[in-house]
Each structure stands twice: as C-alpha cells, then as structure tokens.
Motif scaffolding. Structure first.
Motif, PDB file in Angstrom:
ATOM      1  N   ASN A 185       0.820  -1.214   0.000  1.00  0.00           N
ATOM      2  CA  ASN A 185       0.000   0.000   0.000  1.00  0.00           C
ATOM      3  C   ASN A 185       0.853   1.261   0.000  1.00  0.00           C
ATOM      4  OD1 ASN A 185       0.864   0.308   2.657  1.00  0.00           O
ATOM      5  ND2 ASN A 185      -1.198   0.542   3.498  1.00  0.00           N
ATOM      6  N   SER A 186       2.128   1.132  -0.324  1.00  0.00           N
ATOM      7  CA  SER A 186       3.020   2.296  -0.287  1.00  0.00           C
ATOM      8  C   SER A 186       2.681   3.329  -1.351  1.00  0.00           C
ATOM      9  CB  SER A 186       4.475   1.843  -0.449  1.00  0.00           C
ATOM     10  OG  SER A 186       4.652   1.123  -1.647  1.00  0.00           O
ATOM     11  N   LEU A 187       2.222   2.886  -2.511  1.00  0.00           N
ATOM     12  CA  LEU A 187       1.917   3.828  -3.592  1.00  0.00           C
ATOM     13  C   LEU A 187       0.824   4.808  -3.165  1.00  0.00           C
ATOM     14  CD1 LEU A 187       1.577   2.977  -7.355  1.00  0.00           C
ATOM     15  CD2 LEU A 187      -0.068   4.476  -6.253  1.00  0.00           C
ATOM     16  N   SER A 188      -0.230   4.286  -2.540  1.00  0.00           N
ATOM     17  CA  SER A 188      -1.362   5.138  -2.176  1.00  0.00           C
ATOM     18  C   SER A 188      -1.113   5.977  -0.933  1.00  0.00           C
ATOM     19  CB  SER A 188      -2.619   4.280  -1.979  1.00  0.00           C
ATOM     20  OG  SER A 188      -2.999   3.686  -3.198  1.00  0.00           O
ATOM     21  N   LYS A 189       0.024   5.788  -0.291  1.00  0.00           N
ATOM     22  CA  LYS A 189       0.404   6.638   0.831  1.00  0.00           C
ATOM     23  C   LYS A 189       1.199   7.867   0.389  1.00  0.00           C
ATOM     24  CE  LYS A 189       0.620   3.249   4.595  1.00  0.00           C
ATOM     25  NZ  LYS A 189      -0.228   4.025   5.512  1.00  0.00           N
ATOM     26  N   MET A 190       1.577   7.912  -0.885  1.00  0.00           N
ATOM     27  CA  MET A 190       2.417   9.001  -1.356  1.00  0.00           C
ATOM     28  C   MET A 190       1.599  10.270  -1.592  1.00  0.00           C
ATOM     29  SD  MET A 190       4.796   6.859  -4.041  1.00  0.00           S
ATOM     30  CE  MET A 190       5.801   8.310  -4.404  1.00  0.00           C
ATOM     31  N   PRO A 191       2.154  11.433  -1.316  1.00  0.00           N
ATOM     32  CA  PRO A 191       1.432  12.695  -1.582  1.00  0.00           C
ATOM     33  C   PRO A 191       1.342  12.954  -3.080  1.00  0.00           C
ATOM     34  CG  PRO A 191       3.667  13.137  -0.875  1.00  0.00           C
ATOM     35  CD  PRO A 191       3.478  11.659  -0.705  1.00  0.00           C
ATOM     36  N   GLY A 192       0.481  13.906  -3.443  1.00  0.00           N
ATOM     37  CA  GLY A 192       0.341  14.268  -4.849  1.00  0.00           C
ATOM     38  C   GLY A 192      -0.275  13.173  -5.693  1.00  0.00           C
ATOM     39  N   GLN A 193      -1.302  12.515  -5.160  1.00  0.00           N
ATOM     40  CA  GLN A 193      -1.918  11.397  -5.850  1.00  0.00           C
ATOM     41  C   GLN A 193      -2.565  11.813  -7.181  1.00  0.00           C
ATOM     42  OE1 GLN A 193      -2.101   8.054  -5.144  1.00  0.00           O
ATOM     43  NE2 GLN A 193      -0.607   8.455  -3.531  1.00  0.00           N
ATOM     44  N   VAL A 194      -2.341  10.987  -8.197  1.00  0.00           N
ATOM     45  CA  VAL A 194      -3.135  11.043  -9.419  1.00  0.00           C
ATOM     46  C   VAL A 194      -4.071   9.846  -9.356  1.00  0.00           C
ATOM     47  CG1 VAL A 194      -3.130  10.937 -11.924  1.00  0.00           C
ATOM     48  CG2 VAL A 194      -1.296  12.150 -10.732  1.00  0.00           C
ATOM     49  N   ASN A 195      -5.348  10.090  -9.143  1.00  0.00           N
ATOM     50  CA  ASN A 195      -6.309   8.999  -8.966  1.00  0.00           C
ATOM     51  C   ASN A 195      -7.569   9.327  -9.758  1.00  0.00           C
ATOM     52  OD1 ASN A 195      -7.000   6.449  -7.501  1.00  0.00           O
ATOM     53  ND2 ASN A 195      -8.690   7.700  -6.767  1.00  0.00           N
ATOM     54  N   LEU A 196      -7.945   8.445 -10.659  1.00  0.00           N
ATOM     55  CA  LEU A 196      -9.058   8.728 -11.569  1.00  0.00           C
ATOM     56  C   LEU A 196     -10.425   8.544 -10.927  1.00  0.00           C
ATOM     57  CD1 LEU A 196      -7.717   7.070 -14.859  1.00  0.00           C
ATOM     58  CD2 LEU A 196      -7.467   9.429 -14.062  1.00  0.00           C
ATOM     59  N   TRP A 197     -10.475   7.927  -9.736  1.00  0.00           N
ATOM     60  CA  TRP A 197     -11.758   7.651  -9.104  1.00  0.00           C
ATOM     61  C   TRP A 197     -11.931   8.423  -7.793  1.00  0.00           C
ATOM     62  CZ3 TRP A 197     -12.896   1.681  -9.717  1.00  0.00           C
ATOM     63  CH2 TRP A 197     -13.208   1.431 -11.054  1.00  0.00           C
ATOM     64  N   GLY A 198     -11.565   9.688  -7.806  1.00  0.00           N
ATOM     65  CA  GLY A 198     -11.843  10.547  -6.669  1.00  0.00           C
ATOM     66  C   GLY A 198     -10.715  10.613  -5.664  1.00  0.00           C
ATOM     67  N   GLY A 199     -10.808  11.589  -4.776  1.00  0.00           N
ATOM     68  CA  GLY A 199      -9.780  11.780  -3.773  1.00  0.00           C
ATOM     69  C   GLY A 199      -9.956  10.867  -2.581  1.00  0.00           C
ATOM     70  N   PHE A 200      -8.851  10.622  -1.874  1.00  0.00           N
ATOM     71  CA  PHE A 200      -8.892   9.844  -0.647  1.00  0.00           C
ATOM     72  C   PHE A 200      -7.761  10.333   0.247  1.00  0.00           C
ATOM     73  CE2 PHE A 200      -6.285   7.559  -3.697  1.00  0.00           C
ATOM     74  CZ  PHE A 200      -5.154   7.221  -2.972  1.00  0.00           C
ATOM     75  N   ASP A 201      -7.815   9.938   1.518  1.00  0.00           N
ATOM     76  CA  ASP A 201      -6.841  10.394   2.507  1.00  0.00           C
ATOM     77  C   ASP A 201      -5.587   9.531   2.418  1.00  0.00           C
ATOM     78  OD1 ASP A 201      -5.423  11.278   4.670  1.00  0.00           O
ATOM     79  OD2 ASP A 201      -6.943  10.778   6.169  1.00  0.00           O
ATOM     80  N   HIS A 202      -4.593   9.999   1.698  1.00  0.00           N
ATOM     81  CA  HIS A 202      -3.397   9.177   1.495  1.00  0.00           C
ATOM     82  C   HIS A 202      -2.591   9.009   2.782  1.00  0.00           C
ATOM     83  CE1 HIS A 202      -1.514  13.183   1.133  1.00  0.00           C
ATOM     84  NE2 HIS A 202      -0.387  12.568   1.466  1.00  0.00           N
ATOM     85  N   GLU A 203      -2.678   9.967   3.692  1.00  0.00           N
ATOM     86  CA  GLU A 203      -1.898   9.878   4.923  1.00  0.00           C
ATOM     87  C   GLU A 203      -2.395   8.765   5.836  1.00  0.00           C
ATOM     88  OE1 GLU A 203      -1.958  13.708   6.710  1.00  0.00           O
ATOM     89  OE2 GLU A 203      -0.443  14.553   5.359  1.00  0.00           O
ATOM     90  N   ASN A 204      -3.684   8.453   5.764  1.00  0.00           N
ATOM     91  CA  ASN A 204      -4.265   7.415   6.620  1.00  0.00           C
ATOM     92  C   ASN A 204      -4.734   6.200   5.825  1.00  0.00           C
ATOM     93  OD1 ASN A 204      -4.129   8.868   9.213  1.00  0.00           O
ATOM     94  ND2 ASN A 204      -5.542  10.294   8.202  1.00  0.00           N
ATOM     95  N   PHE A 205      -4.129   5.977   4.673  1.00  0.00           N
ATOM     96  CA  PHE A 205      -4.492   4.841   3.824  1.00  0.00           C
ATOM     97  C   PHE A 205      -3.951   3.556   4.455  1.00  0.00           C
ATOM     98  CE2 PHE A 205      -4.243   1.951   0.239  1.00  0.00           C
ATOM     99  CZ  PHE A 205      -5.386   2.242  -0.475  1.00  0.00           C
TER     100      PHE A 205
END
Length: 351
Positions: free
Chosen positions: A205-225
C-alpha cells in the motif's frame, strides 16, 4: 406462481446500480417489498426513486415482511445480518466477499444449513458470458485437466474514493477483498474448486500513501491509507494445480488489465476476451467465438439464479462452501504477508 418478496439491506451504490435494476427486470418472479438502511433518509430516497413500498431503519423489522433479503452493507456487517436473516427463515443473497474472515463465513454457512435456506454470494463474474462459455468447454474436456491459472485484475490509478472502500475496519482490506476476490472466485470455479494446499502472498500500500496522488476515481486520505492497493499471490492446490494471482487498484501500468487464463493438459482458455487455445491435428489453433449466449449484464442472470433457487427451481451457481474457500485464501494471503512466510492449509476446515 406467487412472487418472492425481497428486501434490500443497505441502499448504497451497489444496490442502486446492480441489484435493484436486476430485480425490476425480473418482476414476473419477484417484488421488491422493502429497503432498509441505517440512514433512513437514504432508504427513503431509494424507495421513492424505485417505487419500493416499505422503508426501514432497522433491518430486523423488515425481516417480518419479506421472504428473502439482499445484503449490500459494508463487509463488516455481512455475517451478522446474514445469520440474523437466516435464523428468521429468510433466504439470503449477500454481496461479496462472504464476510470479513473465514470464521465469520463459516458461521454463515452453518446458519444456512441449520435454517435449510439459500445463501448465495455475489460473485457475479461467474455469470458473464465468457465465464459460462469457459466452464462449459472445460467440463466438456476441451482443455483436459486444468493445471495452471494466471489471474490479473489490475486497475491503473483507480482507488475508489467514495464510500468506505478504504476503511479497513469496515471492509477488512482493499484491492484483494474488494476487487481481486471476484477473479479469485472465478478462477477457482473454472479449476473445479480444488482444495488449496499452500498460499504465499504479498500486500502493498506504499503507492497510495504518497502525496500528490493522481487517482481517476476521486480523492482519498493518502496519509491514513491502511488497506492494500496491490496484492500478489502464488497458490498451490492439493491436486497439483497452481495459480499465479495479481490484483491492484493503483498499478503503474499502461492500461487496465483484466485477464483469467486457464492452461490444461490438452489446451487452454483465455477470458476477456474469450479464446480457446488448442494443439490439434498438427496445428496450433486459437478459436474465438462469433457469438456467446447469455446476458450482457451478469447481474440479471445472477439474481435470476438466486430467485429460482429460493423457489426450488435451480441450484445456486455460487455455493456458500465455495465462497468460504475464497475467504480462506484471502485470509491466507494476508497472513502470509504479515508473517513473510507461506501459509500451509492442511485441513479442509482451513479453507
């Protein structure tokens, strides 16, 4: 024939987009009698939209007026609700996965057996035209004994940013338990649901913890992923077959990949798109069908099978014992990741 009275528990996206339309398409056999949601306003909005007469904040009250229920809640509540409904003599269709854990799924199976009611799990990919065709050809011996399954269910930067998909407490996991479970179930079914012997897995799950997310299905809290966004696994079965498995919400790949490939002793089958691969008459043959029977929307035959099973006219395509096996392998993949060791499944009750 008297119509089966159905109630929906959970009025969110999957209920509105898949199950209610399927039930309405089968209105000759079933009526939607009620909808329940802990947010009564959501239940009321859905009831108004689809002309459903009954609205309940507590699903236990709804059980008094229906013959069967469709459970569309977060995974955490699947087991509790299914067992309550079965105990009241109601048939149950439960969205995938069967439960948060193998132990909870086992309790559901025991409740269904005790109540002598139908318990079906929403692994709808079995009902796709490609899957039905593949099962027919495999059972007809067109590829011989299945040996190896290769499964890829990979999305490029598509973490679901809505609902509770990234909530570990409510869902139990991420890409594996939400998305990959469909293709794990499908490939197991095509292999004939052999008994697994050993599972080795890794969850990322390291990718989704990184800041500056490019995500096509909406935003999410990467810091608490906290859930997995990418999982790999290698599964050995007691009959000698093996499976190479990979799933992701957020892979850094060129484009989404959805493939299930089964290699047998005398041929192979690829799904999505469908191709039968054989070596015959001194030739290598790849056969693509001109036409496949079935519905474009697998939600309709899935719900028809549930309804007809409740009425005693069919057998469930997705049996709870098979869905329990899927949950057992998911548990083993996560356990293997935590222990950094392969997990041996020595007993039937382990799966």
């Amino acid at each position: 024939m008297e119509k089966l009275k159905i109630g929906l528990i959970g009025a969110g996206g999957i209920a509105q987009s898949r199950h209610i339309p399927a039930l309405l398409a089968l209105s000759d056999q079933v009526s939607i009698a009620a909808v329940s949601d802990i947010n009564e306003e959501t239940a009321r909005t859905v009831a108004d939209r689809f002309s459903i007469p009954g609205i309940y904040a507590d699903y236990r009250d709804m059980l008094l007026v229906v013959d069967a229920v469709v459970v569309c809640t977060p995974n955490k509540f699947h087991s509790e609700i299914a067992i309550a409904a079965l105990s009241e003599g109601k048939h149950v269709f439960c969205e995938k996965p069967m439960a948060l854990s193998t132990d909870e799924a086992q309790l559901m199976l025991e409740a269904a057996k005790k109540a002598e009611k139908i318990l079906a799990i929403g692994y709808h990919y079995r009902f796709t035209k490609e899957a039905q065709a593949a099962k027919t050809l495999i059972e007809a011996g067109e590829i011989g004994s299945p040996l190896v399954a290769r499964v890829s269910a990979l999305r490029r930067r598509k973490v679901p940013g809505w609902g509770v998909f990234t909530n570990k407490e409510l869902q139990g996991g991420g890409s594996l338990i939400d998305w990959g479970c469909h293709f794990l179930d499908l490939s197991l079914w095509l292999l004939g649901n052999p008994q697994p012997a050993e599972v080795s897995g890794k969850a990322y799950n390291s990718l989704s913890k990184m800041p500056g997310q490019v995500n096509l299905w909406g935003g999410f809290d990467h810091e608490n992923f906290e859930v997995d966004d990418h999982v790999t696994a290698y599964i050995k079965f007691k009959n000698g077959a093996t499976m190479l498995f990979e799933t992701s919400w957020a892979a850094n790949i060129q484009e989404d990949i959805t493939t299930v490939s089964i290699s047998g002793e005398t041929g192979g089958i690829d799904l999505f798109p469908f191709v039968l691969n054989q070596a015959k008459y001194g030739m290598l043959l790849n056969t693509s069908p001109e036409w496949l029977p079935g519905e474009d929307d697998p939600g309709i035959p899935q719900m028809k099978n549930f309804i007809y099973s409740c009425l005693g006219l069919q057998e469930p395509v997705v049996k709870p014992e098979q869905a329990l096996q899927v949950s057992g392998i998911i548990d083993a993949v996560y356990a293997s990741d935590l222990s950094r060791e392969s997990i041996t499944l020595a007993k039937k009750e382990d799966i």
